[in-house]
Design a protein around this motif. Structure first.
Motif, PDB file in Angstrom:
ATOM      1  N   ASP A   1       0.807  -0.836   0.313  1.00  0.00           N
ATOM      2  CA  ASP A   1      -0.050   0.081  -0.127  1.00  0.00           C
ATOM      3  C   ASP A   1       0.939   1.247  -0.067  1.00  0.00           C
ATOM      4  O   ASP A   1       0.300   2.002  -0.633  1.00  0.00           O
ATOM      5  CB  ASP A   1      -0.695  -0.100   1.324  1.00  0.00           C
ATOM      6  N   LEU A   2       1.991   1.467   1.262  1.00  0.00           N
ATOM      7  CA  LEU A   2       2.657   2.277   0.632  1.00  0.00           C
ATOM      8  C   LEU A   2       3.648   3.094  -0.309  1.00  0.00           C
ATOM      9  O   LEU A   2       3.365   3.522  -1.051  1.00  0.00           O
ATOM     10  CB  LEU A   2       3.950   2.139   1.679  1.00  0.00           C
TER      11      LEU A   2
ATOM     12  N   VAL B   1       3.149   4.524  -7.773  1.00  0.00           N
ATOM     13  CA  VAL B   1       2.639   4.891  -8.455  1.00  0.00           C
ATOM     14  C   VAL B   1       1.496   5.507  -8.163  1.00  0.00           C
ATOM     15  O   VAL B   1       0.199   4.426  -8.423  1.00  0.00           O
ATOM     16  CB  VAL B   1       1.928   3.223  -8.710  1.00  0.00           C
ATOM     17  N   SER B   2       0.797   6.536  -8.133  1.00  0.00           N
ATOM     18  CA  SER B   2      -0.138   7.281  -8.106  1.00  0.00           C
ATOM     19  C   SER B   2       0.081   8.810  -8.182  1.00  0.00           C
ATOM     20  O   SER B   2       1.739   8.987  -8.523  1.00  0.00           O
ATOM     21  CB  SER B   2      -0.343   7.555  -6.932  1.00  0.00           C
ATOM     22  N   ILE B   3      -0.647   9.329  -9.056  1.00  0.00           N
ATOM     23  CA  ILE B   3      -0.644  11.174  -9.668  1.00  0.00           C
ATOM     24  C   ILE B   3      -1.246  11.747  -9.044  1.00  0.00           C
ATOM     25  O   ILE B   3      -2.269  11.690  -8.738  1.00  0.00           O
ATOM     26  CB  ILE B   3      -0.503  10.776 -11.424  1.00  0.00           C
TER      27      ILE B   3
ATOM     28  N   THR C   1      -4.439  17.290  -8.261  1.00  0.00           N
ATOM     29  CA  THR C   1      -3.972  18.708  -7.907  1.00  0.00           C
ATOM     30  C   THR C   1      -4.133  18.500  -6.875  1.00  0.00           C
ATOM     31  O   THR C   1      -4.042  16.927  -6.459  1.00  0.00           O
ATOM     32  CB  THR C   1      -5.679  20.034  -8.691  1.00  0.00           C
ATOM     33  N   GLN C   2      -4.067  19.205  -5.925  1.00  0.00           N
ATOM     34  CA  GLN C   2      -4.131  19.707  -4.080  1.00  0.00           C
ATOM     35  C   GLN C   2      -5.206  18.573  -3.943  1.00  0.00           C
ATOM     36  O   GLN C   2      -5.131  17.896  -3.079  1.00  0.00           O
ATOM     37  CB  GLN C   2      -3.946  21.059  -3.730  1.00  0.00           C
ATOM     38  N   THR C   3      -6.509  18.830  -4.451  1.00  0.00           N
ATOM     39  CA  THR C   3      -7.105  17.923  -3.983  1.00  0.00           C
ATOM     40  C   THR C   3      -7.710  16.564  -4.780  1.00  0.00           C
ATOM     41  O   THR C   3      -9.005  16.098  -4.170  1.00  0.00           O
ATOM     42  CB  THR C   3      -8.586  18.626  -3.680  1.00  0.00           C
ATOM     43  N   LEU C   4      -7.182  16.504  -6.219  1.00  0.00           N
ATOM     44  CA  LEU C   4      -7.218  15.351  -6.786  1.00  0.00           C
ATOM     45  C   LEU C   4      -6.004  14.277  -7.250  1.00  0.00           C
ATOM     46  O   LEU C   4      -5.207  15.078  -7.711  1.00  0.00           O
ATOM     47  CB  LEU C   4      -7.384  15.656  -7.855  1.00  0.00           C
ATOM     48  N   LYS C   5      -6.384  12.913  -6.405  1.00  0.00           N
ATOM     49  CA  LYS C   5      -5.139  12.305  -7.112  1.00  0.00           C
ATOM     50  C   LYS C   5      -5.437  11.136  -7.325  1.00  0.00           C
ATOM     51  O   LYS C   5      -6.496   9.961  -7.769  1.00  0.00           O
ATOM     52  CB  LYS C   5      -4.257  11.504  -5.460  1.00  0.00           C
ATOM     53  N   LEU C   6      -4.833   9.815  -8.723  1.00  0.00           N
ATOM     54  CA  LEU C   6      -5.028   8.923  -8.754  1.00  0.00           C
ATOM     55  C   LEU C   6      -3.900   8.348  -8.511  1.00  0.00           C
ATOM     56  O   LEU C   6      -2.995   8.226  -8.314  1.00  0.00           O
ATOM     57  CB  LEU C   6      -4.871   8.865 -10.213  1.00  0.00           C
ATOM     58  N   GLY C   7      -4.939   6.882  -7.850  1.00  0.00           N
ATOM     59  CA  GLY C   7      -3.368   5.759  -7.425  1.00  0.00           C
ATOM     60  C   GLY C   7      -4.099   4.037  -7.672  1.00  0.00           C
ATOM     61  O   GLY C   7      -5.226   4.110  -7.814  1.00  0.00           O
ATOM     62  N   LEU C   8      -3.343   3.020  -6.961  1.00  0.00           N
ATOM     63  CA  LEU C   8      -3.579   1.770  -7.150  1.00  0.00           C
ATOM     64  C   LEU C   8      -3.790   1.784  -6.153  1.00  0.00           C
ATOM     65  O   LEU C   8      -3.081  -0.033  -5.807  1.00  0.00           O
ATOM     66  CB  LEU C   8      -2.433   1.114  -8.135  1.00  0.00           C
ATOM     67  N   ALA C   9      -3.430   2.415  -5.068  1.00  0.00           N
ATOM     68  CA  ALA C   9      -2.968   1.254  -3.326  1.00  0.00           C
ATOM     69  C   ALA C   9      -3.806   0.949  -2.731  1.00  0.00           C
ATOM     70  O   ALA C   9      -4.005   0.357  -1.765  1.00  0.00           O
ATOM     71  CB  ALA C   9      -2.387   2.997  -2.740  1.00  0.00           C
ATOM     72  N   PHE C  10      -5.543   1.506  -3.664  1.00  0.00           N
ATOM     73  CA  PHE C  10      -6.914   0.732  -3.107  1.00  0.00           C
ATOM     74  C   PHE C  10      -6.528  -1.151  -3.382  1.00  0.00           C
ATOM     75  O   PHE C  10      -7.407  -1.734  -2.788  1.00  0.00           O
ATOM     76  CB  PHE C  10      -7.769   0.602  -3.948  1.00  0.00           C
TER      77      PHE C  10
ATOM     78  N   GLU D   1     -11.878   0.511 -12.241  1.00  0.00           N
ATOM     79  CA  GLU D   1     -11.361  -0.245 -10.584  1.00  0.00           C
ATOM     80  C   GLU D   1     -11.857  -1.906 -10.458  1.00  0.00           C
ATOM     81  O   GLU D   1     -10.823  -2.222  -9.555  1.00  0.00           O
ATOM     82  CB  GLU D   1     -11.766   0.909  -9.367  1.00  0.00           C
ATOM     83  N   VAL D   2     -13.393  -1.645 -10.871  1.00  0.00           N
ATOM     84  CA  VAL D   2     -13.585  -2.761 -10.653  1.00  0.00           C
ATOM     85  C   VAL D   2     -12.901  -3.785 -11.503  1.00  0.00           C
ATOM     86  O   VAL D   2     -12.789  -4.717 -11.088  1.00  0.00           O
ATOM     87  CB  VAL D   2     -15.113  -3.181 -10.791  1.00  0.00           C
ATOM     88  N   LEU D   3     -12.854  -3.809 -12.472  1.00  0.00           N
ATOM     89  CA  LEU D   3     -12.009  -4.718 -13.473  1.00  0.00           C
ATOM     90  C   LEU D   3     -10.468  -5.496 -12.614  1.00  0.00           C
ATOM     91  O   LEU D   3     -10.647  -6.038 -12.555  1.00  0.00           O
ATOM     92  CB  LEU D   3     -11.852  -4.362 -14.888  1.00  0.00           C
ATOM     93  N   LEU D   4     -10.029  -4.278 -12.291  1.00  0.00           N
ATOM     94  CA  LEU D   4      -8.627  -4.919 -11.820  1.00  0.00           C
ATOM     95  C   LEU D   4      -8.692  -5.088 -10.243  1.00  0.00           C
ATOM     96  O   LEU D   4      -7.949  -6.433  -9.835  1.00  0.00           O
ATOM     97  CB  LEU D   4      -7.621  -2.835 -11.365  1.00  0.00           C
ATOM     98  N   MET D   5      -9.599  -5.086  -9.898  1.00  0.00           N
ATOM     99  CA  MET D   5     -10.182  -5.516  -8.110  1.00  0.00           C
ATOM    100  C   MET D   5     -10.820  -7.612  -8.940  1.00  0.00           C
ATOM    101  O   MET D   5      -9.850  -8.410  -8.752  1.00  0.00           O
ATOM    102  CB  MET D   5     -10.953  -5.108  -7.229  1.00  0.00           C
ATOM    103  N   TYR D   6     -11.661  -7.471  -9.972  1.00  0.00           N
ATOM    104  CA  TYR D   6     -11.884  -8.634  -9.920  1.00  0.00           C
ATOM    105  C   TYR D   6     -11.104 -10.019 -10.996  1.00  0.00           C
ATOM    106  O   TYR D   6     -11.388 -10.810 -10.602  1.00  0.00           O
ATOM    107  CB  TYR D   6     -12.762  -8.126 -11.221  1.00  0.00           C
ATOM    108  N   LEU D   7     -10.127  -8.824 -11.537  1.00  0.00           N
ATOM    109  CA  LEU D   7      -9.255 -10.320 -12.148  1.00  0.00           C
ATOM    110  C   LEU D   7      -8.098 -10.240 -10.917  1.00  0.00           C
ATOM    111  O   LEU D   7      -6.846 -11.168 -11.351  1.00  0.00           O
ATOM    112  CB  LEU D   7      -8.272  -9.044 -13.540  1.00  0.00           C
ATOM    113  N   LEU D   8      -7.834  -9.539 -10.460  1.00  0.00           N
ATOM    114  CA  LEU D   8      -7.010  -9.813  -9.214  1.00  0.00           C
ATOM    115  C   LEU D   8      -7.042 -10.900  -7.521  1.00  0.00           C
ATOM    116  O   LEU D   8      -6.571 -11.501  -8.031  1.00  0.00           O
ATOM    117  CB  LEU D   8      -5.489  -8.048  -8.333  1.00  0.00           C
TER     118      LEU D   8
END
Length: 183
Positions: A35-36, A42-44, A47-56, A166-173
């Motif tokens: 997660d760390l 692996v996150s972008i 903006t100060q209030t918007l982040k994309l990532g895979l830690a979920f 996100e659902v697809l990644l979780m379903y595959l993983l």
């Protein structure tokens, strides 16, 4: 209704018992480290209030394998560690609460359950709408004085647009790691 509450409380009891299992503790620690790494590298930050990532993905694995208690505590501790190791702004305990609740939601909906698209959609909708969109927007408003309703459209678009991926990644993983518990 009592069968649902009994099943719900059993998940918490079973998950709390995971603390007695060294394999569960070490597995949770490995997923906390993942997660760390995912949140730092692996996150972008758009903006100060918007982040994309895979830690979920790491938190959802914690929830699926070790339940709501372990996943909630693991996600909460990881949030604090992340703020210490790689701060992206001031530490705010509200985000730790959001992380803890996210781990608990993953655990409540995925622990000891069959992984299905419907279950994953429900899980991500709860987290994306109530935690990421509403609760985190409240924390950002309190922390930065951002206008709550002004930031909602962009944050809503991001959370709803990423939902299928996100659902697809979780379903595959997730199903590939379900057997770890049995080892």
């Amino acid at each position: 209704m009592s069968a649902i509450s009994s099943s719900f409380s059993n998940k918490f009891l079973h998950s709390a018992r995971e603390f007695k299992n060294i394999h569960s503790i070490t597995g949770t620690a490995v997923l906390m480290a993942l997660d760390l790494v995912l949140s730092m590298f692996v996150s972008i930050q758009i903006t100060q209030t918007l982040k994309l990532g895979l830690a979920f993905l790491a938190v959802s694995l914690m929830g699926m394998l070790y339940g709501p208690v372990m996943a909630g505590i693991g996600a909460g501790i990881t949030d604090v560690l992340s703020a210490v190791i790689h701060p992206t702004g001031p530490f705010f305990p509200g985000f730790t609460l959001t992380a803890l609740l996210g781990g608990m939601i993953y655990g409540c909906l995925l622990y000891e359950e069959k992984i299905s698209v419907k279950r994953l959609i429900g899980c991500k909708l709860l987290i994306n709408v109530f935690l990421n969109l509403l609760l985190n927007s409240l924390w950002l408003k309190l922390l930065y004085g951002s206008a709550f309703f002004a930031m909602l459209p962009m944050r809503a678009f991001k959370n709803l647009a990423l939902l299928p991926l996100e659902v697809l990644l979780m379903y595959l993983l997730l199903p590939r790691f379900k057997s770890i518990k049995k080892a």
